[in-house]
Design an enzyme around this catalytic site. Structure first.
Site, PDB file in Angstrom:
ATOM      1  N   TYR B 291       0.847  -1.196   0.000  1.00 25.92           N
ATOM      2  CA  TYR B 291       0.000   0.000   0.000  1.00 25.92           C
ATOM      3  C   TYR B 291       0.877   1.239   0.000  1.00 25.92           C
ATOM      4  O   TYR B 291       1.860   1.316   0.724  1.00 25.92           O
ATOM      5  CB  TYR B 291      -0.896   0.021   1.243  1.00 25.92           C
ATOM      6  CG  TYR B 291      -1.884  -1.124   1.283  1.00 25.92           C
ATOM      7  CD1 TYR B 291      -3.135  -1.001   0.676  1.00 25.92           C
ATOM      8  CD2 TYR B 291      -1.566  -2.319   1.907  1.00 25.92           C
ATOM      9  CE1 TYR B 291      -4.047  -2.050   0.704  1.00 25.92           C
ATOM     10  CE2 TYR B 291      -2.469  -3.376   1.938  1.00 25.92           C
ATOM     11  CZ  TYR B 291      -3.703  -3.234   1.337  1.00 25.92           C
ATOM     12  OH  TYR B 291      -4.599  -4.262   1.359  1.00 25.92           O
ATOM     13  N   HIS B 302      -6.464   0.921  -2.515  1.00 23.47           N
ATOM     14  CA  HIS B 302      -6.067  -0.169  -3.391  1.00 23.47           C
ATOM     15  C   HIS B 302      -4.555  -0.363  -3.237  1.00 23.47           C
ATOM     16  O   HIS B 302      -3.817   0.614  -3.204  1.00 23.47           O
ATOM     17  CB  HIS B 302      -6.432   0.230  -4.818  1.00 23.47           C
ATOM     18  CG  HIS B 302      -5.967  -0.732  -5.846  1.00 23.47           C
ATOM     19  ND1 HIS B 302      -6.545  -1.978  -6.011  1.00 23.47           N
ATOM     20  CD2 HIS B 302      -4.988  -0.653  -6.773  1.00 23.47           C
ATOM     21  CE1 HIS B 302      -5.933  -2.607  -6.996  1.00 23.47           C
ATOM     22  NE2 HIS B 302      -4.987  -1.830  -7.476  1.00 23.47           N
ATOM     23  N   LYS B 333      -2.466  -4.193 -10.446  1.00 20.22           N
ATOM     24  CA  LYS B 333      -1.260  -3.916  -9.662  1.00 20.22           C
ATOM     25  C   LYS B 333      -0.049  -4.069 -10.584  1.00 20.22           C
ATOM     26  O   LYS B 333      -0.122  -4.734 -11.611  1.00 20.22           O
ATOM     27  CB  LYS B 333      -1.132  -4.907  -8.497  1.00 20.22           C
ATOM     28  CG  LYS B 333      -2.327  -4.886  -7.542  1.00 20.22           C
ATOM     29  CD  LYS B 333      -2.110  -5.825  -6.358  1.00 20.22           C
ATOM     30  CE  LYS B 333      -3.417  -6.177  -5.675  1.00 20.22           C
ATOM     31  NZ  LYS B 333      -4.166  -5.029  -5.163  1.00 20.22           N
TER      32      LYS B 333
END
Lengths: 355, 355
Positions: B291, B302, B333
């Site tokens: 994070y 997210h 990601k």
């Protein structure tokens, strides 16, 4: 309510039978007392429904939790899973497979258990042999086998393990190539078919290979080996002077390029013989993506499975298994592991399950 | 147009300079002739722009392709990638890294090359050391490093490799716990904080651990080790009689449970020290999800990265790398590999690129 810690059990008196067993299905009645596992006892301690003593001394939650951790391997892992299931409304009983879990709305005495839940840490390798034995046992008793994997931050992921038997309706290519042997050359690590017409038949008729250009077809090693075995393909090496390769010669050459070749090939052959179409699963990190209903190369269906061939002595590394299953699901495919024992091929479907 | 095959080059006469180089940027001018690589020559043969001879004999495409495969390793792989790039409008020149590729609209003489493209088969392991050397070379010349991975069915996937330097804005937890040492117990493979208030501070203030219940916090091994090193945490073992564990004692105990512990820990520490929050990446098959901007545990952002720690002598298995990158991208990601050399930590971002 008082329970006494003796070895790896907690024993509670007669009144516990009514208060804990009859109302909450905790423990097992043994004559005139109730026997609780360490996990049940810890949970009841946490819920303030049970005081636990060693001799005369009453234990705090911390003291009991540490004591239980000394007496039972993976106590903390199992406690986390037990607590999670209980708090989401499942009735849970101990079992050789860690837990027997009743279906929603069901409980001991009313309904049979539905799930056999095995608890495992993400760090522990999982042996395929053990997984298959457990799956067999669950299958024979009509239970659903569930793995509860606890990660390093104590998050739980549940996986359902199933035996499956995939079949498709693809016909063999031999009939379209009766009495024709397709000539091809084994280059560095792929095989090329040079004839334009035969390239088309193989590709559009059987979804073999990938066009090199409008005239020529590239076949993968497993595809070539299969077509060679079926008597469709004739493969020569680059020298151009040796006679065409036999199946064994081809397999030996391929095994030098790819050490896992035979492991993959046996499953490829089995899938093709089942009327399925395996194509490379490279982009998904698996051996094959598999098509079940093929109409034409222009209208490819969605491939339903990812299949990975593993040896009988395989050890699952759980983070890798988790990644494989998650990726498969993210592209709407089932993750299937294939185990070929040289006689037959077993398929094991591993998928996440919401409990 | 006629070219003559000599060793691993094809030489074409003066008129080729105008017809092939000036109009299509094929080959390199050497005095009064044009020198083509085997790959360029095969492509021009396929396009029917070049006839290739050995001595007086003219070679068919098949004959030349086999001949070229004998003379150059991975000729077929490289040809597939060259053809793909050319047919999608890129100008390509040979280079030590297989190909120098010009940006869309650019060509030799007009613009510098933009990409260094390395061609590799999915079957070949890729050494991290080589990858890093190539990345360094591309970086120094302001080029984008691209891996073109060819799978067994000759499909190509392009990956861009980049050095990155992730940072976050998370403050350290020490200030909130000045002069307080948090007491905890090392159970089987996790650590439990028993104090309700301190559990809350660690979890909500620093996003450490996962609540066991409303009062107690479970910490992972890397989290515990980090907090111990920062002087925040005091960890005792289950016996309860030994003195608290030192950093080295803790690390040694953790390494028994998880052989890769130090590999993971060094990167965990580096990420935390950069103001980032690493949490387990188990569900994604990587060491950490990371994070970047944390507000509160109730409003988790997210996580932007998956980070996997690898040793300096790591060998990438390309199907696994492909799976990791694809999974990371499917959950929006970036996939980042971290390499800690005991002094500093380098981060390498690998992502698919559409060319």
């Amino acid at each position: 309510m008082i329970g006494v810690l003796i070895d790896d059990r907690v024993k509670a008196g007669k009144e516990a039978i009514n208060e804990l067993y009859n109302s909450g299905h905790y423990g097992r009645q043994k004559g005139d007392y109730l026997e609780l596992t360490l996990i049940e006892a810890a949970y009841l301690h946490y819920k303030k429904k049970l005081e636990i003593q060693i001799g005369d001394k009453s234990l705090s939650f911390e003291e009991f939790f540490i004591e239980a951790s000394k007496r039972q391997q993976y106590f903390d892992l199992k406690y986390i899973v037990y607590k999670d299931l209980r708090e989401r409304g499942f009735y849970v009983q101990p079992s050789v497979t860690d837990f027997r879990v009743y279906p929603r709305g069901g409980y001991p005495g009313k309904t049979p258990a539905k799930f056999f839940v095995h608890v495992i840490s993400e760090r522990i390798p999982l042996f395929l042999r053990e997984l298959r034995m457990s799956l067999e046992a669950a299958h024979n008793l009509h239970k659903t086998m569930v793995l509860a994997i606890v990660d390093e931050e104590s998050d739980i992921t549940f996986y359902e393990i199933r035996k499956v038997d995939p079949v498709g309706d693809m016909e063999t290519i031999e009939h379209a190539l009766k009495n024709i042997r397709v000539r091809s050359t084994f280059l560095e690590d792929r095989v090329i078919v040079w004839d334009s017409n035969l390239s088309k038949i193989l590709h559009t008729g059987g979804f073999y290979g990938q066009p090199l250009d409008s005239d020529r077809l590239q076949l993968s090693l497993v595809e070539s080996c299969y077509l060679l075995k079926k008597g469709v393909l004739e493969v020569t090496d680059m020298s151009g002077i040796s006679s065409p390769l036999s199946f064994n010669e081809f397999a030996a050459k391929a095994a030098v390029i790819e050490s896992e070749f035979m492991l993959k090939y046996k499953v490829y052959e089995n899938l093709r013989d089942r009327g399925l179409i395996p194509k490379t699963g490279f982009k998904f990190g698996s051996h094959f993506r598999v098509y079940q209903d093929f109409k034409s190369v222009d209208k490819l269906p969605h491939s339903a499975y990812l299949v990975h061939s593993i040896p009988e002595d395989y050890e699952f590394t759980l983070p890798l298994m988790s990644r494989a299953v998650r990726l498969a699901n993210s592209v709407r495919k089932r993750m299937i592991y294939a185990v070929h024992d040289n006689v037959q091929c077993a398929y094991i479907d591993i998928g996440r399950i919401k409990m």
